[in-house]
Design a protein around this motif. Structure first.
Motif, PDB file in Angstrom:
ATOM      1  N   THR A 141       0.830  -1.206   0.000  1.00  0.00           N
ATOM      2  CA  THR A 141       0.000   0.000   0.000  1.00  0.00           C
ATOM      3  C   THR A 141       0.864   1.254   0.000  1.00  0.00           C
ATOM      4  OG1 THR A 141      -0.149   0.002   2.417  1.00  0.00           O
ATOM      5  CG2 THR A 141      -1.875  -1.156   1.217  1.00  0.00           C
ATOM      6  N   SER A 143       0.505   5.926   0.155  1.00  0.00           N
ATOM      7  CA  SER A 143      -0.349   7.064   0.526  1.00  0.00           C
ATOM      8  C   SER A 143       0.190   8.363  -0.062  1.00  0.00           C
ATOM      9  CB  SER A 143      -0.453   7.183   2.047  1.00  0.00           C
ATOM     10  OG  SER A 143       0.841   7.297   2.632  1.00  0.00           O
ATOM     11  N   THR A 237      -5.044   9.650  -3.106  1.00  0.00           N
ATOM     12  CA  THR A 237      -4.137   9.647  -1.945  1.00  0.00           C
ATOM     13  C   THR A 237      -3.968   8.262  -1.335  1.00  0.00           C
ATOM     14  OG1 THR A 237      -5.970  10.237  -0.464  1.00  0.00           O
ATOM     15  CG2 THR A 237      -4.648  12.045  -1.365  1.00  0.00           C
ATOM     16  N   THR A 238      -4.628   7.267  -1.883  1.00  0.00           N
ATOM     17  CA  THR A 238      -4.495   5.901  -1.389  1.00  0.00           C
ATOM     18  C   THR A 238      -4.256   4.969  -2.569  1.00  0.00           C
ATOM     19  OG1 THR A 238      -5.990   6.318   0.466  1.00  0.00           O
ATOM     20  CG2 THR A 238      -5.611   4.015  -0.123  1.00  0.00           C
TER      21      THR A 238
END
Length: 248
Positions: A141, A143, A237-238
């Motif tokens: 992941t 960000s 943003t993710t």
């Protein structure tokens, strides 16, 4: 077998007439305005085009014009790839270009107002050799705030700790709210193999880019993990990435 993803993007109203669009800013290749100079990876292995009202798209170069320009069909009519994505898959054949010639992307749209249209091309050194064997999938992941319609590098955190060593990536998927595509960045390796992105867990992915179907994308060491460049239609943003991996 090695491959690399390049592209074009422009906000434009073509009035239903084919028009060349600008190359996406890219430090890995030589480009100028709407031209991308064909690198040593000179075989077209895949093509994709998208736009809200796009009705035609082509790839052109002097060597292609000796026969005909390449028409991209089917098309992704929308701001992001369809589910499943519309994609011209040439990974097991390939169309050769001349190293050093200028390649351009052309689109036509009919909406009557400027819209963001994108063309992507996968370049390789020859037809793909699929990987067939056991593998594992690991999720990572990020960000980072993405810059719309630009390659934005995202630092990733793996959900699980990989044992120390080297790994081959034999497939990848990438997701963010506006994801169009994503490509791998591994320290010390010049090429950036990429995949078609998606924006929902339920999207049907292009299986060419998963489970060994496009061969070995890149190899990395756990001391120098890869990052991923996202190409998105929005300032997401993710980010989420899935790697299909094999221990070396």
């Amino acid at each position: 077998m090695v491959f690399h993803l390049v592209g074009w993007h422009e906000s434009v109203d073509t009035g239903g007439v084919l028009q060349e669009i600008d190359a996406i800013e890219d430090p890995t290749i030589t480009y100028s305005d709407n031209q991308i100079i064909v690198p040593s990876l000179n075989h077209i292995l895949g093509m994709m085009a998208l736009g809200a009202t796009i009705d035609n798209a082509r790839i052109a170069s002097p060597s292609l014009r000796s026969i005909i320009e390449l028409t991209i069909n089917p098309l992704n009519v929308g701001s992001e790839p369809l589910s499943p994505p519309a994609f011209v898959d040439l990974f097991e054949s390939g169309i050769p270009l001349t190293v050093g010639e200028a390649m351009v992307g052309k689109i036509s749209n009919t909406g009557g107002a400027a819209e963001d249209d994108v063309i992507l091309v996968w370049l390789g050194d020859g037809p793909v050799t699929p990987y067939r064997g056991p593998f594992r999938t690991i999720k990572a992941t990020g960000s980072t705030t993405l810059d719309p319609y630009e390659w934005t590098n995202v630092t990733l955190t793996f959900e699980q700790t990989l044992p120390r060593g080297r790994y081959q990536i034999i497939g990848m998927a990438a997701k963010s709210d506006g994801c169009i595509a994503a490509r791998l960045v591994v320290p010390g390796q010049p090429w950036r193999p990429g995949v078609i992105g998606h924006d929902a867990y339920s999207d049907i992915q292009a299986t060419r880019f998963r489970f060994g179907n496009c061969g070995v994308l890149l190899e990395f060491d756990t001391n120098s993990p890869p990052t991923v460049e996202f190409l998105s239609a929005s300032a997401d943003t993710t980010e989420e990435v899935w790697f299909d991996i094999v221990p070396v």
